[in-house]
Structures are given as C-alpha cells and as structure tokens.
Design a protein around this motif. Structure first.
Motif, PDB file in Angstrom:
ATOM      1  N   ASN A  20      -3.513   4.289   6.861  1.00  0.00           N
ATOM      2  CA  ASN A  20      -5.325   3.922   6.317  1.00  0.00           C
ATOM      3  C   ASN A  20      -5.522   3.252   5.450  1.00  0.00           C
ATOM      4  OD1 ASN A  20      -5.264   6.038   8.673  1.00  0.00           O
ATOM      5  ND2 ASN A  20      -5.454   7.682   7.107  1.00  0.00           N
ATOM      6  N   LYS A  21      -4.749   2.376   4.827  1.00  0.00           N
ATOM      7  CA  LYS A  21      -5.426   1.334   3.661  1.00  0.00           C
ATOM      8  C   LYS A  21      -4.673  -0.119   3.691  1.00  0.00           C
ATOM      9  CE  LYS A  21      -5.681   5.815   0.549  1.00  0.00           C
ATOM     10  NZ  LYS A  21      -5.405   6.033  -0.873  1.00  0.00           N
ATOM     11  N   THR A  22      -4.321  -0.007   4.654  1.00  0.00           N
ATOM     12  CA  THR A  22      -3.705  -1.314   4.732  1.00  0.00           C
ATOM     13  C   THR A  22      -5.016  -1.795   5.538  1.00  0.00           C
ATOM     14  OG1 THR A  22      -3.278  -1.457   7.368  1.00  0.00           O
ATOM     15  CG2 THR A  22      -1.531  -0.653   6.224  1.00  0.00           C
ATOM     16  N   SER A  23      -4.494  -3.895   5.119  1.00  0.00           N
ATOM     17  CA  SER A  23      -5.498  -4.882   5.096  1.00  0.00           C
ATOM     18  C   SER A  23      -5.908  -4.975   6.850  1.00  0.00           C
ATOM     19  CB  SER A  23      -5.148  -6.258   4.449  1.00  0.00           C
ATOM     20  OG  SER A  23      -3.832  -6.368   4.883  1.00  0.00           O
TER      21      SER A  23
ATOM     22  N   GLU B 128       0.858  -1.091   0.038  1.00  0.00           N
ATOM     23  CA  GLU B 128       0.192  -0.457  -0.203  1.00  0.00           C
ATOM     24  C   GLU B 128       0.998   1.560   0.048  1.00  0.00           C
ATOM     25  OE1 GLU B 128      -1.935  -3.352   2.219  1.00  0.00           O
ATOM     26  OE2 GLU B 128       0.445  -1.771   2.393  1.00  0.00           O
TER      27      GLU B 128
ATOM     28  N   ASP C 215      -5.208  11.530   2.769  1.00  0.00           N
ATOM     29  CA  ASP C 215      -5.151  10.222   2.157  1.00  0.00           C
ATOM     30  C   ASP C 215      -3.981   9.564   2.066  1.00  0.00           C
ATOM     31  OD1 ASP C 215      -7.376   8.612   0.624  1.00  0.00           O
ATOM     32  OD2 ASP C 215      -6.196   9.229  -1.341  1.00  0.00           O
ATOM     33  N   TRP C 216      -3.930   9.739   3.023  1.00  0.00           N
ATOM     34  CA  TRP C 216      -2.750   8.195   3.665  1.00  0.00           C
ATOM     35  C   TRP C 216      -2.459   7.086   3.077  1.00  0.00           C
ATOM     36  CZ3 TRP C 216      -0.737   6.413   9.340  1.00  0.00           C
ATOM     37  CH2 TRP C 216       0.534   6.260   8.916  1.00  0.00           C
ATOM     38  N   TRP C 217      -2.068   6.494   3.090  1.00  0.00           N
ATOM     39  CA  TRP C 217      -1.749   5.244   2.791  1.00  0.00           C
ATOM     40  C   TRP C 217      -2.169   4.109   3.381  1.00  0.00           C
ATOM     41  CZ3 TRP C 217       1.388   1.933   4.738  1.00  0.00           C
ATOM     42  CH2 TRP C 217       3.435   2.274   5.049  1.00  0.00           C
TER      43      TRP C 217
END
Length: 575
Positions: free
Chosen positions: A249-252, A97, A245-247
């Motif tokens: 916050n998108k980890t699984s 990500e 929109d920081w990456w």
C-alpha cells in the motif's frame, strides 16, 4: 404482544430471504473441495494450494489476470536479459518498498535462500527441483542488496517464466535462522547433490524445513504478500487476515495487480457438491470455482439465484483427450487410430459432460488463441461407416463379430481396454459414450476406472490400450517436449501414446527456443496437422471454467488462467 412479535419475526425472515447473500463484513468465503494439507512454497502437493500460498508469498513476476500478461510483482520491473554463448543472465531488482512481516527488507539474500531450499538435498522438493536446474548461480550487487543476476544455462523463452513467476521468494530469517545453508553455493548443492545427503548441516536443515512448522504453522508461513495465515482448522476452513501495515500500500504509484483488498479471506472446505450448493444458497459461500456443469446451469436458470450471483464461463487452458497406445500392435497403424477418432461423438460428449460449456479442439492449442490455433483443420466427424472403412484399409477383417488381423505371424483382435481416473464422473461418461459408439462398429470396449496413481503407473509402463485424461497449458510457453517428443517415450517420460515423427521432433525443439511469433505460428500449425494425422491423441475439447460469485463482489479479474479470479483484488460493492 407475543403474536405481534411472531408476525414481525416471520416478516423479517421473508425480507431476509429476498436479499442477496451478503459477504460477512469484508470477508470473502471461497469453497475448497479438499484440505490442501501443506502450504509450503517448496513442497506443496495439492493443485489448489498455490492460490492460498499466493496470499502469503510472492514471486518476482506474476500473471495479471486482468489482461493475462506477465508483469513485475516483487521485482520493480521486468528483468534485463543478456545472452552470451551458452549462458544467459537475468538481472532483477526487488521493489524498494518490499518488506517481510517483521518489517525487514526483502533482499537478494532471500532469493538465494529460496533457490537453495529448492535445490537442497533431503528437502521434500522432488516435484519442483528439476525445473530449476537451469539456474546455475545468483550474483549479487555489492552496491545494492536488492539487485541480483540469475546465471542460467542456455536460453529459452521459458526461462523468463520459470525464473520470474514459477518460484516463491521466502524470508531467510524464518526459513534458515541458523544459517545452515549459507556455506553452500547453488552450484555445490546441484553438482554435489548425492554426496551432500551425508552432510550433517544439510540433514539438519532438511529435517527442520520438512517439518510441520514449515507446512502449516502460521508463525513460520509468513511472506511478503498482503496476508497472514490466521487460522487453519483441518478439514473445515483456512482463514487469512490482511496485514495492517502492508508494504504494497506504500508504493509510489497504484499497481493494479499488487493488491490486498478484503480484510479476511476464508477457504471453507466442503468436499461434497450437494453440501456446497446448500452453503452457497444459504449465503455461507461467496465464490465457487469449477462448479459441476449441471449445478452451474441449474443455478443460472433459477431466477432467485441468478439475482444473487454472477456467473462466468472463461475458456481455460485445460483440454481433455483420449490417448491410444501407438506402441502396441493394435494401434500401430495411424488409420486404426483415426478410426477410433471417428467413433467419438463430440457433440454428445460435450452436451452430456459439460452442458455444452466447452470448445472443440484439434490439438493442444486453445481455439481462443487465433494466432496459433490451426482453424483449417476440422475435428474428425462422428461416423461409424468411415471408421469401418479405415479399419479395412489398415488390414483389419471382420470374422463374424470380431475384427482380426495378422501381425508378426500372429492373429490379433481389435478390442480396447479404456482406462480413466475412477473419481472423475465426466471421464466415465465420455468412456460410456465411446463404448456405445464402438459397439456399433463391432469393437468391444472394456471400461477400467482406476485410482489415479495406479493409472499413472500403468501409463508409464505402457500397460494400456487407451485412456482419458486432461492436460493444462498456458498462453506463454509452448514446451511440448515432455509429452510429445519421441525422447519422452518410455517409463521415464510422459509421452505415453508413443507419438513422434522426425518432423514433429524438430518442430518441438525449435518451438522451445523460438522468439519469433511468426515462426511459432507456422510451426505450431504444422505440429497440429501432424498430431491430427497421426491421431495418437484424439483431442476432445478445451474446458470452460464455471465460476459463481456473489453479486456484492467486484474487481474480480475473471480469467481462463487458474484459479480463474484474483481474490486479493476483490472489492465489496454496495447495492
């Protein structure tokens, strides 16, 4: 009507004065003592700058302050390690990500660029470049641009920390948009360092990278961490803003040490402690780390302030010591050095300078580390009589009011010039307490407060009798070679006191490469015994940090590892 308005205004003031100071929106305001001047991940010089750089850039691994353990950060897992003859291989993979501020993925090419910048001639990288000479090259994976292997010279446990946690990954697209370093390999930059100083491409890159753009320009200082540099007013404040929109916050899955919680983080530069105290009480600061001991105790005992703030005193990995010049005739005998240790009133020193917020120690290992600290050794007790006995055993004789002895046909007198950083009031107090105790034994001590650069120069040249300083370690690696090995004695090393025996040298070398906790414990405890007996260094205490935090803030991760808390993890708590 005007009178009623006045009464209402007074009532509002009273009510407001009774409330806890509120963080401004979701902004955390932290006191800094001085402007960091430079936020380059390669050339920063201020000890406080690393905390700010961590909000912009990330390393492959990080220390999670919640439990003090080394964990993957930009990497998706701990590296696989293969040892082969005189080479070791550390294979990492960057999280899928992970992206830069422009949305482009973080890849192995960025890791290679970051290491090239560290090794590149003419770049202002003198402070960190020697630490990474063990990394010889980076091998990429043709099938996966995020996977790579660091090829390292030899192997020590420190390689894991240095390769994973001790350098920041920078975006190649911002740091070298013209691809000036692409033609050069890491080996070329390291092995042909002097010759490449004449290369025009190297010179062009270094000129750009050393410029103010890469030390304080928000458009250039952009990394993969959760914040961007929003504003920097020199000498006043530095403000960071959370990426929308920081990456991370998108980890699984949720990763507790991968955070960017506060919307804004502002470092307010307040050099004066009295002004910082006023700002804290007025609700203009939420966090103050390394509070002077006296102020900290006053705040904690003030019922009004204790209702507004949280107070923490974690034991750090920084210790204060008194060093003696074991290379000089005066202090060549360990009995003379032990006599000086008996003139240190540790109880008075800790009470006066630390308000009792410190822990006595017998060596450079934290007493909090029960595995490795040698609790069988006791600090030398403050005892003027015993100090006098040791001086007589070392051949000193009292001639009137003067201690004298014969050395190489010459008569030398026992007197001591004690040096310390002139800007450190705690060191001055320690020096004064020692001076008074030495006077009772008939030993004159002259205090020499010096500017820190001058003091370091004198220590390297051996131009001193004694000095007071502090050192900071870590709980992961015990590399004492730079400060305690006999090879580090002299102007090029940092073993200023001249400590070293054949046995201590063997222990230090073995410790550097040992993977066995049992063997390390045995060796560390024996090393502490030798240090205690030789007494080139009189270890005074490990410092306890003094941290004050607004009670409205939670998830602090208070730790003895600097900076003592994780501001990116802070959350705003409601009453």
């Amino acid at each position: 009507m005007k009178k009623i308005s006045v009464y209402l205004f007074v009532l509002l003031l009273i009510i407001t004065g009774c409330r806890r100071p509120q963080p401004a929106g979701n902004e955390v305001r932290i006191r800094m003592g001085q402007d960091p001047e430079n936020l380059s991940p390669v050339s920063y010089t201020s000890k406080d700058a690393a905390q700010l750089i961590n909000l912009l850039y990330q390393s492959l691994l990080t220390v999670d302050l919640a439990d003090g353990k080394l964990k993957p950060l930009l990497a998706d897992s701990m590296p696989t390690v293969v040892k082969q003859d005189s080479v070791s291989f550390f294979t990492y993979r960057i999280r899928p990500e992970a992206t830069w501020a422009n949305g482009a993925p973080v890849t192995a090419a960025d890791v290679i660029f970051s290491l090239k910048a560290i090794k590149c001639p003419l770049v202002n990288n003198e402070k960190i470049r020697p630490d990474f000479e063990f990394i010889q090259e980076v091998r990429t994976d043709a099938a996966d641009p995020k996977k790579f292997t660091l090829v390292c010279k030899g192997f020590t446990p420190e390689h894991l920390l240095m390769s994973g946690e001790r350098f920041f990954i920078m975006p190649e697209y911002l740091g070298d948009p013209q691809g000036l370093l692409k033609p050069f390999t890491l080996r070329q930059l390291q092995n042909n360092f002097d010759a490449l100083t004449q290369n025009p491409q190297i010179a062009q890159f270094a000129e750009q990278f050393n410029s103010a753009d890469f030390t304080r320009n928000p458009e250039k200082l952009q990394g993969s961490a959760g914040y961007i540099l929003e504003n920097w007013t020199t000498g006043q404040q530095i403000r960071f803003k959370r990426k929308p929109d920081w990456w991370g916050n998108k980890t699984s899955e949720a990763i507790g040490h991968l955070t960017a919680n506060p919307e804004k983080i502002t470092f307010r530069i307040v050099p004066d402690n009295a002004a910082a105290l006023v700002a804290l009480k007025n609700g203009q600061l939420d966090v103050w780390q390394n509070v002077p001991a006296t102020i900290f105790q006053q705040l904690r005992q003030d019922k009004t302030q204790s209702g507004k703030f949280q107070f923490f005193t974690p034991q750090t990995y920084s210790f204060v010591y008194l060093g003696l010049n074991g290379q000089s005739e005066k202090f060549s005998d360990p009995r003379t050095r032990r006599a000086m240790a008996h003139l240190l009133d540790l109880d008075a020193i800790i009470k006066t300078t630390q308000q009792n917020l410190a822990v006595k120690t017998v060596g450079p290992i934290s007493p909090a580390d029960k595995r490795f600290y040698n609790s069988a050794i006791q600090p030398y007790a403050y005892n003027v009589t015993r100090a006098t006995e040791l001086l007589l055993l070392a051949g000193w004789q009292k001639n009137g009011s003067v201690w004298e002895k014969k050395s190489n046909g010459q008569t030398i007198q026992l007197k001591l010039n004690l040096s310390y950083n002139a800007s450190n009031s705690e060191y001055e107090s320690i020096a004064l307490i020692f001076q008074q105790a030495a006077a009772k034994a008939g030993i004159p001590v002259a205090l020499q407060p010096l500017e820190n650069g001058v003091l370091t120069k004198d220590l390297k040249a051996g131009n001193f009798d004694g000095f007071i300083r502090s050192l900071t370690g870590n709980p992961f690696v015990f590399n004492f070679k730079p400060i305690l090995h006999s090879e580090s004695i002299g102007p090029e090393g940092m073993n200023y006191t001249g400590f070293g025996t054949p046995e201590s040298d063997r222990l230090i070398e073995a410790l550097y490469t040992s993977n066995s906790e049992t063997e390390k414990a045995k060796m560390l405890k024996r090393l502490q015994e030798i240090l205690h007996d030789e007494s080139n260094m009189s270890f005074l205490f490990f410092q306890q940090d003094r941290i004050v935090v607004n009670k409205q803030l939670g998830n602090l991760k208070i730790s003895g590892i600097k900076p003592g808390y994780d501001v990116s993890a802070f959350t705003l708590q409601q009453d």
